[in-house]
Design a protein around this motif. Structure first.
Motif, PDB file in Angstrom:
ATOM      1  N   TYR A 476       9.444  -4.243  -1.823  1.00 32.47           N
ATOM      2  CA  TYR A 476      10.606  -3.833  -1.029  1.00 32.47           C
ATOM      3  C   TYR A 476      11.023  -2.382  -1.287  1.00 32.47           C
ATOM      4  N   LYS A 477      10.437  -1.740  -2.313  1.00 30.08           N
ATOM      5  CA  LYS A 477      10.739  -0.333  -2.586  1.00 30.08           C
ATOM      6  C   LYS A 477       9.953   0.608  -1.675  1.00 30.08           C
ATOM      7  N   VAL A 478       8.974   0.080  -0.959  1.00 26.28           N
ATOM      8  CA  VAL A 478       8.151   0.922  -0.088  1.00 26.28           C
ATOM      9  C   VAL A 478       9.010   1.469   1.046  1.00 26.28           C
ATOM     10  N   GLN A 479       8.978   2.776   1.228  1.00 25.17           N
ATOM     11  CA  GLN A 479       9.753   3.423   2.284  1.00 25.17           C
ATOM     12  C   GLN A 479       8.901   3.817   3.488  1.00 25.17           C
ATOM     13  N   LYS A 490     -14.307   4.769   9.933  1.00 25.06           N
ATOM     14  CA  LYS A 490     -14.175   3.768  10.980  1.00 25.06           C
ATOM     15  C   LYS A 490     -15.516   3.090  11.266  1.00 25.06           C
ATOM     16  N   ARG A 491     -16.586   3.861  11.239  1.00 25.95           N
ATOM     17  CA  ARG A 491     -17.914   3.286  11.445  1.00 25.95           C
ATOM     18  C   ARG A 491     -18.245   2.261  10.373  1.00 25.95           C
ATOM     19  N   LYS A 492     -17.812   2.502   9.164  1.00 31.05           N
ATOM     20  CA  LYS A 492     -18.118   1.615   8.046  1.00 31.05           C
ATOM     21  C   LYS A 492     -17.027   0.579   7.806  1.00 31.05           C
ATOM     22  N   GLN A 493     -16.037   0.513   8.704  1.00 31.49           N
ATOM     23  CA  GLN A 493     -14.940  -0.442   8.580  1.00 31.49           C
ATOM     24  C   GLN A 493     -14.198  -0.257   7.246  1.00 31.49           C
ATOM     25  N   LEU A 494     -13.961   1.022   6.898  1.00 31.84           N
ATOM     26  CA  LEU A 494     -13.239   1.364   5.684  1.00 31.84           C
ATOM     27  C   LEU A 494     -11.991   2.171   6.052  1.00 31.84           C
ATOM     28  N   CYS A 495     -11.096   2.346   5.090  1.00 32.02           N
ATOM     29  CA  CYS A 495      -9.883   3.134   5.322  1.00 32.02           C
ATOM     30  C   CYS A 495      -9.313   3.575   3.984  1.00 32.02           C
ATOM     31  N   SER A 496      -8.360   4.483   4.043  1.00 28.36           N
ATOM     32  CA  SER A 496      -7.557   4.868   2.889  1.00 28.36           C
ATOM     33  C   SER A 496      -6.100   4.647   3.260  1.00 28.36           C
ATOM     34  N   ILE A 497      -5.311   4.139   2.331  1.00 29.11           N
ATOM     35  CA  ILE A 497      -3.902   3.872   2.619  1.00 29.11           C
ATOM     36  C   ILE A 497      -3.024   4.585   1.609  1.00 29.11           C
ATOM     37  N   GLU A 498      -1.768   4.763   1.987  1.00 25.23           N
ATOM     38  CA  GLU A 498      -0.800   5.439   1.128  1.00 25.23           C
ATOM     39  C   GLU A 498       0.542   4.736   1.233  1.00 25.23           C
ATOM     40  N   PHE A 499       1.145   4.468   0.077  1.00 24.79           N
ATOM     41  CA  PHE A 499       2.497   3.919   0.010  1.00 24.79           C
ATOM     42  C   PHE A 499       3.431   5.030  -0.472  1.00 24.79           C
ATOM     43  N   VAL A 500       4.503   5.268   0.262  1.00 23.05           N
ATOM     44  CA  VAL A 500       5.464   6.297  -0.109  1.00 23.05           C
ATOM     45  C   VAL A 500       6.717   5.617  -0.652  1.00 23.05           C
ATOM     46  N   LEU A 501       7.046   5.956  -1.906  1.00 22.71           N
ATOM     47  CA  LEU A 501       8.251   5.454  -2.546  1.00 22.71           C
ATOM     48  C   LEU A 501       9.154   6.645  -2.861  1.00 22.71           C
ATOM     49  N   ASN A 507      -1.728   6.370  -3.596  1.00 21.99           N
ATOM     50  CA  ASN A 507      -2.883   6.324  -2.694  1.00 21.99           C
ATOM     51  C   ASN A 507      -3.938   5.332  -3.182  1.00 21.99           C
ATOM     52  N   VAL A 508      -4.584   4.697  -2.232  1.00 22.64           N
ATOM     53  CA  VAL A 508      -5.744   3.852  -2.518  1.00 22.64           C
ATOM     54  C   VAL A 508      -6.839   4.253  -1.532  1.00 22.64           C
ATOM     55  N   PRO A 509      -7.942   4.844  -1.991  1.00 22.17           N
ATOM     56  CA  PRO A 509      -8.979   5.324  -1.073  1.00 22.17           C
ATOM     57  C   PRO A 509     -10.097   4.291  -0.874  1.00 22.17           C
ATOM     58  N   TYR A 510     -10.777   4.383   0.246  1.00 18.84           N
ATOM     59  CA  TYR A 510     -12.025   3.671   0.505  1.00 18.84           C
ATOM     60  C   TYR A 510     -11.950   2.166   0.192  1.00 18.84           C
ATOM     61  N   LEU A 511     -10.991   1.495   0.798  1.00 18.24           N
ATOM     62  CA  LEU A 511     -10.958   0.046   0.693  1.00 18.24           C
ATOM     63  C   LEU A 511     -11.304  -0.546   2.056  1.00 18.24           C
ATOM     64  N   PRO A 512     -11.730  -1.803   2.126  1.00 17.39           N
ATOM     65  CA  PRO A 512     -12.071  -2.412   3.414  1.00 17.39           C
ATOM     66  C   PRO A 512     -10.902  -2.354   4.386  1.00 17.39           C
ATOM     67  N   GLN A 513     -11.205  -2.103   5.637  1.00 15.48           N
ATOM     68  CA  GLN A 513     -10.166  -1.968   6.658  1.00 15.48           C
ATOM     69  C   GLN A 513      -9.284  -3.209   6.719  1.00 15.48           C
ATOM     70  N   GLU A 514      -9.880  -4.365   6.574  1.00 12.52           N
ATOM     71  CA  GLU A 514      -9.114  -5.616   6.625  1.00 12.52           C
ATOM     72  C   GLU A 514      -8.089  -5.671   5.498  1.00 12.52           C
ATOM     73  N   ASP A 515      -8.496  -5.274   4.281  1.00 10.97           N
ATOM     74  CA  ASP A 515      -7.562  -5.275   3.153  1.00 10.97           C
ATOM     75  C   ASP A 515      -6.455  -4.240   3.353  1.00 10.97           C
ATOM     76  N   GLY A 516      -6.820  -3.065   3.858  1.00 10.18           N
ATOM     77  CA  GLY A 516      -5.829  -2.025   4.066  1.00 10.18           C
ATOM     78  C   GLY A 516      -4.748  -2.440   5.052  1.00 10.18           C
ATOM     79  N   SER A 523       3.432  -5.502   3.509  1.00  9.32           N
ATOM     80  CA  SER A 523       4.466  -4.699   2.853  1.00  9.32           C
ATOM     81  C   SER A 523       5.615  -4.405   3.802  1.00  9.32           C
ATOM     82  N   LEU A 524       5.290  -3.975   5.018  1.00 11.02           N
ATOM     83  CA  LEU A 524       6.335  -3.681   5.996  1.00 11.02           C
ATOM     84  C   LEU A 524       7.119  -4.930   6.376  1.00 11.02           C
ATOM     85  N   TYR A 525       6.441  -6.058   6.452  1.00 10.50           N
ATOM     86  CA  TYR A 525       7.140  -7.315   6.753  1.00 10.50           C
ATOM     87  C   TYR A 525       8.116  -7.664   5.634  1.00 10.50           C
ATOM     88  N   GLU A 526       7.680  -7.500   4.384  1.00 11.98           N
ATOM     89  CA  GLU A 526       8.543  -7.814   3.250  1.00 11.98           C
ATOM     90  C   GLU A 526       9.769  -6.904   3.227  1.00 11.98           C
TER      91      GLU A 526
END
Length: 535
Positions: A476-479, A490-501, A507-516, A523-526
């Motif tokens: 719930y601290k995620v802004q 995108k071709r490899k079905q990968l992504c990088s995500i970032e949480f801003v607090l 940052n979390v780089p190169y994780l599967p698109q589904e997990d990202g 997180s946004l739902y919570e």
């Protein structure tokens, strides 16, 4: 409650003596004590040398000129001293404050005027700092932080310690009552009963650090090389001076480094012994720095507030409300791992982190060199539901390592190798190969350290190279979140995500698109579902 707070402040005013920083009336502008002149002088000097990288060339040239003709530079030294004195006098003269209606107002600045008005109820943190030169006279600096914009922070640089302690108590009491009213208020009723204010007798000590803990912290978190890097322009002069000084005692340093006619083992022995001596000196300085910063370290808790006290020459007291805690970082360098020690960081809002005028207020509480058991107890005290100890991390995709090696390491190595061959520097290839192998090893370790996990309440991120850091923060601290995906990813079905607090980005780089997508969406739902305040 407002009348009570006004009455309490009036009692504080009547209880203090007739010095300039203590109130005769809460409506009049007050001046701080003249002892603040020392503070202003030292701050100006700190600001000058804080930009060391810019003034280093001038200092180097000036040092050589002074050595050649000391008298020529005396007017510049006198002029700089006069300028510092005048600037300090003006800063003291234009600094005023007053307390009115449960708020503090501060006016400061010589040419660029600054006015700050902070209601007590908006102040999140209160830090009291006692520099060595204040301690014999019973004065302290009070830093106030609202956890908002950097413009909403203030510092009163010279208050009587007894007055500052009472004022701090009133500020925290006002904020606690305001927070309890906001949490308890409903559409049909208002709060009439005042919330109890935690008593200092209820303070619980959570952790202390002994001398041996600080020595270990100094050895495992050696940062003196940063200072040595800044001293690089002066190293020739320093080494020459040391050599001349040792010659007075009949020690000729130069003869130890004359390798002509010596065997390989003698050269290796000389280099190794020199390296060990240098590392010993650096370690001693690092240990001294750790002792100075964390001497008499104590982490306590009153109600929902953590209090950290430490410092040998400058005693610092930092207060942090539990609700303001954004993230806990469990940090280990490689030597910490060998010795079984952990540095625990309680990260707050970093609104003042990049503000050069933010004073001594920190955006984190660091508990140095704790054991694994102590670390677990402190984490459970702050986040009782966290499962970091039993969490299994998912590793990021191996293509992160492949990209780093084939896109960066190998092309650069190939270019350097070609240059060496073209210039007939074949012996340099051995050093290039060793360097490439070492960098490749670091890249592999970096990849192996990356990991992520999530449960119902927290997100966990693992990172590091030789050491390892574990980041734990409530969902719930995620802004803000960020989903990054290049054409290749995108071709490899990968992504990088970032949480801003409020404490910064994770940052979390190169994780599967589904997990990202799952991490971001859940997180946004919570955040939307819980509607809990991040502060």
């Amino acid at each position: 409650m407002d009348k009570e707070l006004n009455s309490t402040l009036d009692d504080i005013d009547n209880a203090t003596d007739n010095t300039s920083e203590q109130q005769n009336t809460s409506n009049n502008w007050q001046r701080i004590s003249p002892i603040a002149l020392i503070y202003f002088v030292l701050m100006f000097i700190k600001n000058i040398f804080g930009n060391f990288i810019y003034v280093a060339p001038a200092l180097l040239i000036g040092y050589n000129k002074i050595a050649e003709d000391p008298s020529f530079w005396l007017p510049f030294i006198y002029g700089l001293s006069a300028l510092l004195g005048l600037a300090s006098l003006l800063s003291y003269y234009f600094f005023q404050y007053r307390l009115t209606n449960q708020q503090i107002e501060i006016r400061s600045g010589v040419f660029a005027k600054k006015y700050v008005n902070l209601p007590f109820s908006r102040i999140q943190n209160v830090e009291l700092t006692e520099p060595l030169y204040y301690r014999p006279f019973g004065y302290t600096c009070m830093q106030l932080d609202t956890a908002g914009s950097v413009k909403q922070e203030a510092k009163v640089v010279a208050l009587k310690k007894s007055f500052a302690e009472q004022l701090k108590h009133e500020i925290l009491a006002a904020h606690l009552v305001q927070s309890d009213k906001a949490e308890s208020l409903t559409d049909d009723e208002s709060v009439t009963n005042e919330a109890p204010v935690p008593n200092e007798d209820d303070e619980t000590v959570l952790d202390r650090r002994n001398l041996d803990d600080l020595v270990i912290h100094g050895l495992t978190n050696n940062r003196v090389w940063i200072f040595l890097g800044g001293m690089a322009p002066f190293m020739d002069r320093i080494s020459s001076t040391i050599g001349e000084w040792l010659m007075m005692f009949g020690i000729n340093v130069n003869q130890y480094f004359e390798f002509e006619g010596r065997s390989g083992w003698q050269i290796a022995s000389t280099v190794l012994s020199t390296f060990l001596i240098v590392m010993l000196i650096i370690s001693i300085f690092s240990v001294l720095g750790s002792i100075i910063a964390f001497h008499d370290f104590k982490l306590s808790k009153i109600g929902d507030r953590y209090i950290r006290r430490s410092g040998l020459f400058t005693k610092t007291e930092v207060t942090m409300r539990l609700s303001r805690l954004q993230m806990i970082v469990r940090q280990q360098d490689w030597l910490d791992i060998l010795l079984g020690r952990i540095n625990l960081k309680f990260e707050q809002s970093n609104a003042n982190f990049n503000n050069p005028n933010a004073g001594q207020l920190t955006n984190k509480i660091i508990v140095p060199s704790v054991t694994n058991k102590e670390c677990q107890q402190l984490m459970l005290d702050a986040y009782p539901d966290n499962q970091l100890k039993n969490t299994k991390f998912k590793r990021v995709h191996p293509r992160l390592l492949i990209r780093n090696i084939f896109l960066f390491l190998l092309p650069i190595t190939s270019v350097v190798a070609w240059v060496l061959i073209e210039h007939d520097k074949i012996e340099g290839l051995y050093y290039l190969g060793s360097g490439t192998a070492f960098i490749g090893f670091l890249m592999v370790m970096r990849y192996l350290r990356w990991g992520y996990a999530k449960d119902d309440n927290f997100i966990y991120v693992r990172q590091g190279v030789l050491g390892v850091d574990y980041l734990t923060f409530p969902i719930y601290k995620v802004q803000q979140t960020s989903f990054k995906q290049s054409w290749f990813l995108k071709r490899k079905q990968l992504c990088s995500i970032e949480f801003v607090l409020a404490a910064g980005a994770v940052n979390v780089p190169y994780l599967p698109q589904e997990d990202g997508l799952e991490l971001i969406n859940s997180s946004l739902y919570e955040v939307e579902e819980s509607k809990r305040n991040w502060m």
